[in-house]
Design an enzyme around this catalytic site. Structure first.
Site, PDB file in Angstrom:
ATOM      1  N   ASN A   7       4.897  -4.544  -7.490  1.00  0.00           N
ATOM      2  CA  ASN A   7       4.793  -3.187  -6.954  1.00  0.00           C
ATOM      3  C   ASN A   7       5.696  -3.150  -5.725  1.00  0.00           C
ATOM      4  O   ASN A   7       5.350  -3.668  -4.673  1.00  0.00           O
ATOM      5  CB  ASN A   7       3.339  -2.907  -6.581  1.00  0.00           C
ATOM      6  CG  ASN A   7       3.142  -1.508  -6.050  1.00  0.00           C
ATOM      7  OD1 ASN A   7       4.109  -0.772  -5.826  1.00  0.00           O
ATOM      8  ND2 ASN A   7       1.894  -1.132  -5.839  1.00  0.00           N
ATOM      9  N   ARG A  91       5.408  -1.573 -11.441  1.00  0.00           N
ATOM     10  CA  ARG A  91       4.820  -0.267 -11.169  1.00  0.00           C
ATOM     11  C   ARG A  91       5.961   0.670 -10.730  1.00  0.00           C
ATOM     12  O   ARG A  91       6.724   0.362  -9.825  1.00  0.00           O
ATOM     13  CB  ARG A  91       3.806  -0.376 -10.046  1.00  0.00           C
ATOM     14  CG  ARG A  91       3.193   0.959  -9.762  1.00  0.00           C
ATOM     15  CD  ARG A  91       2.721   1.071  -8.350  1.00  0.00           C
ATOM     16  NE  ARG A  91       2.272   2.438  -8.138  1.00  0.00           N
ATOM     17  CZ  ARG A  91       2.088   2.944  -6.934  1.00  0.00           C
ATOM     18  NH1 ARG A  91       2.319   2.227  -5.861  1.00  0.00           N
ATOM     19  NH2 ARG A  91       1.677   4.182  -6.815  1.00  0.00           N
ATOM     20  N   HIS A 180      -1.499   8.333  -9.577  1.00  0.00           N
ATOM     21  CA  HIS A 180      -2.638   7.400  -9.743  1.00  0.00           C
ATOM     22  C   HIS A 180      -3.019   7.241 -11.216  1.00  0.00           C
ATOM     23  O   HIS A 180      -4.148   6.843 -11.533  1.00  0.00           O
ATOM     24  CB  HIS A 180      -3.918   7.903  -9.019  1.00  0.00           C
ATOM     25  CG  HIS A 180      -3.859   7.902  -7.529  1.00  0.00           C
ATOM     26  ND1 HIS A 180      -4.487   8.877  -6.779  1.00  0.00           N
ATOM     27  CD2 HIS A 180      -3.302   7.050  -6.652  1.00  0.00           C
ATOM     28  CE1 HIS A 180      -4.302   8.635  -5.488  1.00  0.00           C
ATOM     29  NE2 HIS A 180      -3.577   7.524  -5.386  1.00  0.00           N
ATOM     30  N   ARG A 241      -3.247  13.518   4.292  1.00  0.00           N
ATOM     31  CA  ARG A 241      -2.614  14.638   3.571  1.00  0.00           C
ATOM     32  C   ARG A 241      -3.588  15.809   3.455  1.00  0.00           C
ATOM     33  O   ARG A 241      -4.784  15.596   3.240  1.00  0.00           O
ATOM     34  CB  ARG A 241      -2.187  14.215   2.162  1.00  0.00           C
ATOM     35  CG  ARG A 241      -1.094  13.189   2.152  1.00  0.00           C
ATOM     36  CD  ARG A 241      -0.617  12.937   0.715  1.00  0.00           C
ATOM     37  NE  ARG A 241      -0.013  11.632   0.621  1.00  0.00           N
ATOM     38  CZ  ARG A 241      -0.304  10.725  -0.318  1.00  0.00           C
ATOM     39  NH1 ARG A 241      -1.166  11.007  -1.267  1.00  0.00           N
ATOM     40  NH2 ARG A 241       0.298   9.560  -0.317  1.00  0.00           N
ATOM     41  N   GLU A 334     -15.231   3.174  -3.894  1.00  0.00           N
ATOM     42  CA  GLU A 334     -15.895   1.899  -4.193  1.00  0.00           C
ATOM     43  C   GLU A 334     -16.846   1.454  -3.091  1.00  0.00           C
ATOM     44  O   GLU A 334     -17.828   0.766  -3.359  1.00  0.00           O
ATOM     45  CB  GLU A 334     -14.839   0.793  -4.390  1.00  0.00           C
ATOM     46  CG  GLU A 334     -14.037   0.957  -5.661  1.00  0.00           C
ATOM     47  CD  GLU A 334     -12.801   0.060  -5.709  1.00  0.00           C
ATOM     48  OE1 GLU A 334     -12.796  -1.012  -5.072  1.00  0.00           O
ATOM     49  OE2 GLU A 334     -11.833   0.454  -6.377  1.00  0.00           O
ATOM     50  N   GLU A 384      -5.219  -1.705 -10.899  1.00  0.00           N
ATOM     51  CA  GLU A 384      -3.970  -1.186 -11.455  1.00  0.00           C
ATOM     52  C   GLU A 384      -3.075  -2.315 -11.948  1.00  0.00           C
ATOM     53  O   GLU A 384      -2.372  -2.176 -12.942  1.00  0.00           O
ATOM     54  CB  GLU A 384      -3.243  -0.343 -10.395  1.00  0.00           C
ATOM     55  CG  GLU A 384      -3.934   1.001 -10.181  1.00  0.00           C
ATOM     56  CD  GLU A 384      -3.625   1.646  -8.843  1.00  0.00           C
ATOM     57  OE1 GLU A 384      -4.147   1.150  -7.819  1.00  0.00           O
ATOM     58  OE2 GLU A 384      -2.882   2.639  -8.814  1.00  0.00           O
TER      59      GLU A 384
END
Ligand code: ADP
Length: 400
Positions: A7, A91, A180, A241, A334, A384
Protein backbone atom coordinates in the site's frame (compact mmCIF):
# COMPACT_ATOMS: atom_id res chain seq x y z
CA UNK A 1 1.62 -19.23 -2.24
CA UNK A 2 3.27 -16.33 -0.41
CA UNK A 3 2.01 -12.91 -1.39
CA UNK A 4 3.43 -9.46 -0.77
CA UNK A 5 0.78 -6.77 -0.29
CA UNK A 6 1.85 -3.20 -0.90
CA UNK A 7 0.00 0.00 0.00
CA UNK A 8 2.11 2.82 -1.36
CA UNK A 9 1.55 6.45 -0.32
CA UNK A 10 3.41 9.58 -1.36
CA UNK A 11 6.08 9.38 1.35
CA UNK A 12 5.21 6.15 3.13
CA UNK A 13 4.57 2.54 2.26
CA UNK A 14 2.93 -0.28 4.20
CA UNK A 15 3.51 -3.92 3.40
CA UNK A 16 2.57 -7.40 4.54
CA UNK A 17 3.71 -10.87 3.56
CA UNK A 18 0.87 -13.39 3.79
CA UNK A 19 1.15 -17.15 3.40
CA UNK A 20 -2.06 -18.01 1.60
CA UNK A 21 -1.86 -21.57 2.88
CA UNK A 22 -3.98 -20.92 5.96
CA UNK A 23 -3.94 -17.17 5.29
CA UNK A 24 -1.20 -16.59 7.84
CA UNK A 25 0.39 -13.19 8.25
CA UNK A 26 4.17 -13.75 8.21
CA UNK A 27 5.60 -10.22 8.33
CA UNK A 28 4.52 -6.63 8.10
CA UNK A 29 6.16 -3.27 8.03
CA UNK A 30 6.19 0.38 7.25
CA UNK A 31 8.57 2.61 5.31
CA UNK A 32 8.38 6.28 6.27
CA UNK A 33 9.77 9.57 4.96
CA UNK A 34 10.55 8.36 1.43
CA UNK A 35 12.45 11.15 -0.34
CA UNK A 36 13.03 13.05 2.93
CA UNK A 37 15.65 13.24 5.64
CA UNK A 38 15.44 10.48 8.23
CA UNK A 39 13.76 7.86 6.05
CA UNK A 40 13.38 4.54 7.84
CA UNK A 41 11.91 1.07 7.61
CA UNK A 42 10.21 -0.71 10.51
CA UNK A 43 9.92 -4.44 9.88
CA UNK A 44 8.17 -7.01 12.02
CA UNK A 45 8.46 -10.73 11.61
CA UNK A 46 5.27 -11.92 13.29
CA UNK A 47 6.05 -13.25 16.74
CA UNK A 48 9.27 -11.26 17.03
CA UNK A 49 10.12 -7.69 18.02
CA UNK A 50 9.99 -4.92 15.44
CA UNK A 51 13.30 -3.92 13.86
CA UNK A 52 13.71 -0.29 12.86
CA UNK A 53 16.45 0.79 10.46
CA UNK A 54 17.26 4.32 9.31
CA UNK A 55 18.45 4.22 5.74
CA UNK A 56 18.39 6.88 3.02
CA UNK A 57 15.57 6.18 0.53
CA UNK A 58 15.30 8.84 -2.15
CA UNK A 59 12.78 7.05 -4.33
CA UNK A 60 9.98 4.51 -4.11
CA UNK A 61 12.24 2.06 -5.93
CA UNK A 62 14.81 2.32 -3.13
CA UNK A 63 12.02 1.88 -0.59
CA UNK A 64 10.73 -1.29 -2.28
CA UNK A 65 14.32 -2.59 -2.52
CA UNK A 66 14.58 -2.19 1.28
CA UNK A 67 11.29 -4.03 1.75
CA UNK A 68 12.53 -6.92 -0.39
CA UNK A 69 15.81 -7.02 1.57
CA UNK A 70 13.85 -7.09 4.82
CA UNK A 71 11.60 -9.98 3.82
CA UNK A 72 14.53 -12.18 2.74
CA UNK A 73 16.86 -11.08 5.55
CA UNK A 74 18.48 -14.21 7.09
CA UNK A 75 17.67 -13.05 10.63
CA UNK A 76 14.37 -11.15 10.46
CA UNK A 77 13.07 -12.19 7.05
CA UNK A 78 10.36 -14.72 6.27
CA UNK A 79 11.36 -15.99 2.83
CA UNK A 80 14.46 -17.97 1.84
CA UNK A 81 14.78 -15.95 -1.33
CA UNK A 82 12.61 -13.97 -3.74
CA UNK A 83 11.69 -17.05 -5.75
CA UNK A 84 9.40 -17.98 -2.85
CA UNK A 85 7.23 -14.94 -3.52
CA UNK A 86 4.31 -15.92 -5.76
CA UNK A 87 2.82 -12.51 -6.48
CA UNK A 88 2.44 -8.91 -5.36
CA UNK A 89 -0.94 -7.31 -4.64
CA UNK A 90 -1.10 -3.53 -4.88
CA UNK A 91 -3.71 -1.34 -3.27
CA UNK A 92 -4.74 1.32 -5.78
CA UNK A 93 -7.24 4.01 -4.84
CA UNK A 94 -8.95 4.93 -8.09
CA UNK A 95 -9.81 2.89 -11.15
CA UNK A 96 -12.63 5.19 -12.29
CA UNK A 97 -15.24 3.33 -14.33
CA UNK A 98 -12.58 1.15 -15.85
CA UNK A 99 -12.45 -1.77 -13.42
CA UNK A 100 -15.22 -3.30 -11.31
CA UNK A 101 -12.85 -5.95 -9.94
CA UNK A 102 -9.16 -6.58 -9.35
CA UNK A 103 -6.90 -7.21 -12.36
CA UNK A 104 -3.48 -8.56 -13.27
CA UNK A 105 -1.33 -5.51 -13.96
CA UNK A 106 0.01 -5.09 -17.49
CA UNK A 107 0.85 -2.05 -19.61
CA UNK A 108 -2.81 -1.45 -20.50
CA UNK A 109 -3.80 -1.43 -16.83
CA UNK A 110 -1.02 1.05 -16.04
CA UNK A 111 -2.30 3.28 -18.84
CA UNK A 112 -5.87 3.09 -17.53
CA UNK A 113 -4.72 3.97 -14.02
CA UNK A 114 -2.69 6.89 -15.33
CA UNK A 115 -5.86 8.16 -16.98
CA UNK A 116 -7.51 8.10 -13.54
CA UNK A 117 -4.86 10.39 -12.01
CA UNK A 118 -7.04 13.55 -12.42
CA UNK A 119 -9.69 11.79 -10.32
CA UNK A 120 -7.26 10.95 -7.51
CA UNK A 121 -4.30 13.32 -7.90
CA UNK A 122 -2.95 12.65 -4.41
CA UNK A 123 -3.34 8.88 -4.37
CA UNK A 124 -2.94 7.28 -7.78
CA UNK A 125 0.53 8.74 -8.55
CA UNK A 126 2.24 7.16 -5.50
CA UNK A 127 0.29 3.91 -6.09
CA UNK A 128 1.66 3.89 -9.65
CA UNK A 129 5.19 4.62 -8.40
CA UNK A 130 4.98 1.57 -6.15
CA UNK A 131 3.81 -0.62 -9.03
CA UNK A 132 6.54 0.68 -11.37
CA UNK A 133 9.22 0.05 -8.72
CA UNK A 134 8.02 -3.52 -8.11
CA UNK A 135 7.84 -4.28 -11.83
CA UNK A 136 11.43 -3.10 -12.24
CA UNK A 137 12.76 -5.02 -9.26
CA UNK A 138 10.68 -8.18 -9.82
CA UNK A 139 10.02 -8.35 -13.58
CA UNK A 140 9.00 -12.02 -13.43
CA UNK A 141 6.59 -11.77 -10.49
CA UNK A 142 2.89 -11.31 -11.32
CA UNK A 143 1.35 -8.11 -9.97
CA UNK A 144 -2.32 -7.52 -9.22
CA UNK A 145 -4.11 -4.20 -8.74
CA UNK A 146 -6.92 -4.07 -6.16
CA UNK A 147 -8.95 -0.88 -6.31
CA UNK A 148 -10.81 1.02 -3.58
CA UNK A 149 -13.44 2.03 -6.10
CA UNK A 150 -14.00 -1.36 -7.76
CA UNK A 151 -16.55 -2.87 -5.38
CA UNK A 152 -18.84 0.16 -5.80
CA UNK A 153 -18.94 -0.05 -9.59
CA UNK A 154 -22.09 -2.17 -9.34
CA UNK A 155 -24.14 0.80 -8.10
CA UNK A 156 -27.10 1.62 -10.32
CA UNK A 157 -27.09 5.02 -12.07
CA UNK A 158 -29.70 6.44 -9.71
CA UNK A 159 -27.14 6.01 -6.91
CA UNK A 160 -24.14 7.43 -8.72
CA UNK A 161 -25.46 10.21 -10.97
CA UNK A 162 -25.44 13.73 -9.48
CA UNK A 163 -28.20 16.12 -10.47
CA UNK A 164 -25.91 18.54 -12.27
CA UNK A 165 -25.81 19.05 -16.06
CA UNK A 166 -25.18 15.62 -17.55
CA UNK A 167 -22.22 16.81 -19.58
CA UNK A 168 -20.14 17.01 -16.37
CA UNK A 169 -20.53 13.26 -16.07
CA UNK A 170 -19.91 12.62 -19.75
CA UNK A 171 -16.96 15.00 -20.18
CA UNK A 172 -15.23 14.82 -16.80
CA UNK A 173 -16.49 11.64 -15.18
CA UNK A 174 -18.11 13.53 -12.30
CA UNK A 175 -20.21 10.88 -10.53
CA UNK A 176 -20.22 8.94 -7.27
CA UNK A 177 -17.38 6.42 -7.20
CA UNK A 178 -17.17 5.50 -3.52
CA UNK A 179 -14.08 4.36 -1.63
CA UNK A 180 -13.06 1.84 1.09
CA UNK A 181 -14.47 -0.79 -1.31
CA UNK A 182 -11.97 -3.46 -0.30
CA UNK A 183 -12.96 -3.08 3.34
CA UNK A 184 -16.73 -3.08 2.63
CA UNK A 185 -16.32 -6.21 0.53
CA UNK A 186 -14.19 -7.98 3.14
CA UNK A 187 -16.59 -7.34 6.03
CA UNK A 188 -19.62 -8.23 3.90
CA UNK A 189 -18.09 -11.63 3.09
CA UNK A 190 -17.16 -12.18 6.73
CA UNK A 191 -20.65 -11.19 7.88
CA UNK A 192 -22.17 -13.87 5.62
CA UNK A 193 -19.75 -16.44 7.07
CA UNK A 194 -20.48 -15.41 10.65
CA UNK A 195 -24.24 -15.56 9.99
CA UNK A 196 -23.81 -18.91 8.28
CA UNK A 197 -25.64 -17.54 5.26
CA UNK A 198 -25.01 -17.09 1.60
CA UNK A 199 -24.00 -13.50 0.79
CA UNK A 200 -26.45 -13.66 -2.14
CA UNK A 201 -29.34 -13.97 0.32
CA UNK A 202 -28.44 -10.99 2.50
CA UNK A 203 -29.11 -7.28 2.74
CA UNK A 204 -26.22 -5.66 4.61
CA UNK A 205 -25.27 -2.18 5.74
CA UNK A 206 -21.53 -1.96 6.35
CA UNK A 207 -20.24 0.98 8.41
CA UNK A 208 -16.50 1.61 7.95
CA UNK A 209 -15.94 4.18 10.69
CA UNK A 210 -12.30 5.24 10.90
CA UNK A 211 -10.59 8.55 10.43
CA UNK A 212 -12.16 8.42 6.99
CA UNK A 213 -15.65 6.94 7.19
CA UNK A 214 -18.23 5.52 4.81
CA UNK A 215 -21.37 3.39 4.81
CA UNK A 216 -22.42 0.98 2.07
CA UNK A 217 -25.67 -0.75 1.18
CA UNK A 218 -24.92 -4.28 -0.05
CA UNK A 219 -27.80 -6.27 -1.48
CA UNK A 220 -27.18 -9.89 -2.46
CA UNK A 221 -23.41 -9.32 -2.39
CA UNK A 222 -23.64 -6.31 -4.69
CA UNK A 223 -22.98 -2.74 -3.60
CA UNK A 224 -26.02 -0.64 -4.49
CA UNK A 225 -25.06 2.59 -2.73
CA UNK A 226 -22.26 4.12 -0.69
CA UNK A 227 -21.85 7.40 1.16
CA UNK A 228 -18.52 8.61 -0.25
CA UNK A 229 -18.87 10.24 -3.62
CA UNK A 230 -16.82 11.75 -6.40
CA UNK A 231 -14.14 12.12 -3.73
CA UNK A 232 -13.84 10.76 -0.17
CA UNK A 233 -15.17 14.09 1.12
CA UNK A 234 -18.84 13.23 0.75
CA UNK A 235 -21.06 11.34 3.15
CA UNK A 236 -20.47 10.84 6.85
CA UNK A 237 -18.88 13.35 9.17
CA UNK A 238 -15.26 12.19 9.52
CA UNK A 239 -12.18 12.93 11.64
CA UNK A 240 -11.31 16.08 9.70
CA UNK A 241 -13.62 15.93 6.63
CA UNK A 242 -16.98 17.66 6.56
CA UNK A 243 -18.98 14.95 4.80
CA UNK A 244 -22.25 16.13 3.22
CA UNK A 245 -22.83 19.86 3.28
CA UNK A 246 -24.97 22.21 1.23
CA UNK A 247 -22.70 22.96 -1.77
CA UNK A 248 -23.67 26.64 -1.54
CA UNK A 249 -21.77 26.80 1.76
CA UNK A 250 -18.47 26.57 -0.10
CA UNK A 251 -19.12 29.69 -2.17
CA UNK A 252 -20.47 31.52 0.87
CA UNK A 253 -17.46 30.60 3.05
CA UNK A 254 -15.07 31.66 0.33
CA UNK A 255 -16.78 35.02 -0.04
CA UNK A 256 -17.10 35.59 3.69
CA UNK A 257 -13.39 35.08 4.37
CA UNK A 258 -11.98 35.77 0.92
CA UNK A 259 -10.58 32.26 0.67
CA UNK A 260 -8.98 30.88 -2.44
CA UNK A 261 -10.03 27.50 -3.76
CA UNK A 262 -7.09 25.59 -2.27
CA UNK A 263 -7.69 26.99 1.20
CA UNK A 264 -11.42 26.17 1.06
CA UNK A 265 -10.56 22.64 -0.01
CA UNK A 266 -8.07 22.34 2.85
CA UNK A 267 -10.68 23.55 5.37
CA UNK A 268 -13.24 20.97 4.22
CA UNK A 269 -10.72 18.11 4.15
CA UNK A 270 -8.38 18.86 7.05
CA UNK A 271 -10.09 21.25 9.48
CA UNK A 272 -13.69 20.04 9.46
CA UNK A 273 -15.45 16.89 10.70
CA UNK A 274 -15.44 16.12 14.42
CA UNK A 275 -12.26 18.18 14.73
CA UNK A 276 -13.99 21.21 13.24
CA UNK A 277 -17.07 20.92 15.46
CA UNK A 278 -15.28 20.06 18.71
CA UNK A 279 -12.15 22.16 18.29
CA UNK A 280 -10.52 19.41 20.37
CA UNK A 281 -9.13 16.68 18.09
CA UNK A 282 -9.95 14.40 15.19
CA UNK A 283 -9.39 11.39 17.44
CA UNK A 284 -12.56 10.06 19.02
CA UNK A 285 -10.69 9.07 22.19
CA UNK A 286 -9.74 12.72 22.84
CA UNK A 287 -13.21 13.97 21.97
CA UNK A 288 -14.86 11.44 24.26
CA UNK A 289 -12.53 12.39 27.12
CA UNK A 290 -13.39 16.06 26.60
CA UNK A 291 -17.11 15.26 26.34
CA UNK A 292 -16.96 13.41 29.64
CA UNK A 293 -15.40 16.45 31.28
CA UNK A 294 -18.37 18.49 30.10
CA UNK A 295 -17.01 20.04 26.89
CA UNK A 296 -20.25 20.83 25.05
CA UNK A 297 -18.76 21.11 21.59
CA UNK A 298 -17.11 17.72 22.01
CA UNK A 299 -20.50 16.32 23.04
CA UNK A 300 -22.07 17.97 20.00
CA UNK A 301 -19.41 16.55 17.63
CA UNK A 302 -20.20 13.01 18.80
CA UNK A 303 -23.93 13.58 18.39
CA UNK A 304 -23.55 15.02 14.88
CA UNK A 305 -21.32 12.10 13.87
CA UNK A 306 -23.82 9.51 15.16
CA UNK A 307 -26.76 11.38 13.63
CA UNK A 308 -25.21 11.10 10.18
CA UNK A 309 -24.47 7.38 10.51
CA UNK A 310 -28.09 6.79 11.62
CA UNK A 311 -29.30 8.93 8.73
CA UNK A 312 -27.50 6.69 6.21
CA UNK A 313 -28.62 3.49 7.95
CA UNK A 314 -32.23 4.67 7.61
CA UNK A 315 -31.73 5.65 3.98
CA UNK A 316 -30.17 2.33 3.06
CA UNK A 317 -32.88 0.34 4.83
CA UNK A 318 -35.35 2.17 2.59
CA UNK A 319 -33.24 1.56 -0.52
CA UNK A 320 -33.01 -2.17 0.16
CA UNK A 321 -36.51 -2.55 1.63
CA UNK A 322 -34.98 -3.96 4.80
CA UNK A 323 -31.68 -5.09 6.27
CA UNK A 324 -30.45 -8.39 7.72
CA UNK A 325 -27.31 -7.13 9.42
CA UNK A 326 -25.44 -3.95 10.23
CA UNK A 327 -21.67 -4.30 10.37
CA UNK A 328 -19.27 -2.02 12.25
CA UNK A 329 -15.60 -1.89 11.29
CA UNK A 330 -12.41 0.31 11.26
CA UNK A 331 -10.89 2.30 14.17
CA UNK A 332 -14.08 3.81 15.59
CA UNK A 333 -16.44 1.02 14.51
CA UNK A 334 -14.21 -1.69 16.02
CA UNK A 335 -13.21 0.05 19.24
CA UNK A 336 -15.70 2.68 20.22
CA UNK A 337 -18.47 0.93 22.12
CA UNK A 338 -19.92 4.27 23.25
CA UNK A 339 -20.34 5.43 19.67
CA UNK A 340 -21.91 2.11 18.59
CA UNK A 341 -24.29 2.52 21.49
CA UNK A 342 -25.40 6.01 20.39
CA UNK A 343 -25.74 4.93 16.76
CA UNK A 344 -27.89 1.89 17.55
CA UNK A 345 -29.90 3.51 20.31
CA UNK A 346 -33.68 3.49 19.92
CA UNK A 347 -33.88 1.70 16.57
CA UNK A 348 -36.05 -1.09 17.95
CA UNK A 349 -38.94 -0.31 15.59
CA UNK A 350 -36.57 -1.06 12.71
CA UNK A 351 -35.70 -4.39 14.31
CA UNK A 352 -32.24 -3.20 15.37
CA UNK A 353 -31.55 -4.04 19.02
CA UNK A 354 -28.06 -3.71 20.43
CA UNK A 355 -27.08 -5.91 23.38
CA UNK A 356 -25.37 -3.39 25.66
CA UNK A 357 -23.41 -6.11 27.45
CA UNK A 358 -22.17 -7.88 24.30
CA UNK A 359 -21.33 -4.43 22.92
CA UNK A 360 -18.58 -4.07 25.54
CA UNK A 361 -16.00 -5.50 23.20
CA UNK A 362 -13.11 -4.19 21.10
CA UNK A 363 -11.53 -5.37 17.88
CA UNK A 364 -13.07 -8.84 17.90
CA UNK A 365 -15.44 -10.57 15.48
CA UNK A 366 -18.68 -10.82 17.36
CA UNK A 367 -22.45 -10.50 17.04
CA UNK A 368 -23.39 -7.70 19.42
CA UNK A 369 -27.16 -7.55 18.87
CA UNK A 370 -29.66 -9.08 21.30
CA UNK A 371 -30.73 -12.63 20.59
CA UNK A 372 -34.25 -11.36 19.85
CA UNK A 373 -33.03 -8.68 17.43
CA UNK A 374 -34.38 -9.39 13.92
CA UNK A 375 -31.43 -7.45 12.49
CA UNK A 376 -27.99 -8.69 13.51
CA UNK A 377 -25.38 -6.13 14.54
CA UNK A 378 -21.90 -7.49 13.95
CA UNK A 379 -18.47 -6.22 14.88
CA UNK A 380 -15.85 -7.25 12.29
CA UNK A 381 -12.25 -5.99 12.31
CA UNK A 382 -11.46 -5.12 8.72
CA UNK A 383 -8.53 -6.69 6.89
CA UNK A 384 -7.97 -4.97 3.58
CA UNK A 385 -4.55 -6.57 3.14
CA UNK A 386 -5.99 -10.07 3.36
CA UNK A 387 -8.70 -9.14 0.85
CA UNK A 388 -5.99 -7.84 -1.51
CA UNK A 389 -4.01 -11.05 -1.04
CA UNK A 390 -7.11 -13.19 -1.70
CA UNK A 391 -7.90 -11.35 -4.94
CA UNK A 392 -4.25 -11.59 -5.95
CA UNK A 393 -4.16 -15.34 -5.36
CA UNK A 394 -7.37 -15.91 -7.33
CA UNK A 395 -6.15 -13.93 -10.31
CA UNK A 396 -2.67 -15.40 -10.34
CA UNK A 397 -4.14 -18.90 -10.20
CA UNK A 398 -6.49 -17.90 -13.00
CA UNK A 399 -9.64 -18.64 -11.03
CA UNK A 400 -11.13 -15.17 -10.60
P1 ADP B 1 -7.76 5.38 9.06
O1 ADP B 1 -7.32 4.02 8.56
O2 ADP B 1 -8.91 5.97 8.31
O3 ADP B 1 -6.68 6.34 9.35
P2 ADP B 1 -8.59 3.90 11.42
O4 ADP B 1 -9.60 2.97 10.88
O5 ADP B 1 -7.27 3.36 11.85
O6 ADP B 1 -8.41 5.15 10.48
O7 ADP B 1 -9.27 4.66 12.65
C1 ADP B 1 -8.55 5.60 13.39
C2 ADP B 1 -9.49 6.26 14.40
O8 ADP B 1 -10.10 5.25 15.22
C3 ADP B 1 -8.78 7.16 15.37
O9 ADP B 1 -8.66 8.47 14.88
C4 ADP B 1 -9.69 7.14 16.57
O10 ADP B 1 -10.60 8.22 16.45
C5 ADP B 1 -10.46 5.85 16.45
N1 ADP B 1 -10.16 4.93 17.56
C6 ADP B 1 -9.15 4.04 17.65
N2 ADP B 1 -9.21 3.40 18.86
C7 ADP B 1 -10.28 3.90 19.52
C8 ADP B 1 -10.88 3.66 20.79
N3 ADP B 1 -10.38 2.76 21.64
N4 ADP B 1 -11.97 4.38 21.13
C9 ADP B 1 -12.48 5.29 20.29
N5 ADP B 1 -11.96 5.56 19.07
C10 ADP B 1 -10.89 4.88 18.69
Amino acid sequence: MKILVINCGSSSLKYQVINMEGEVLMAKGLVERIGMDGSCITHEKIGEDKVKKEVPMETHKEAIAQVLDAIVDPEHGVLKDMSELGAVGHRVVHAGEKYAHSVIIDDDVIKALEECVPLAPLHNPPNLLGIAACRELMPETPMVGVFDTAFHQTMPPESYIYAIPYRFYEKYGIRRYGFHGTSHKYVAERAADIMNCNLDDLKLITCHLGNGASVSAIKRGVCIDTSMGFTPLEGLVMGTRSGDIDPAIVTYMRQAENLDQGVANEILNKESGVLGISGVSSDFRDIEAAAEEGNERAQLALKVFAHKVRFYIGAYIAEMNGVDAIVFTAGVGENDMGMRDIICNDLGNLGIKLDVVKNRVRGKEMIISRDDSPVKIILIPTNEELMIARDTLKLVKGIA
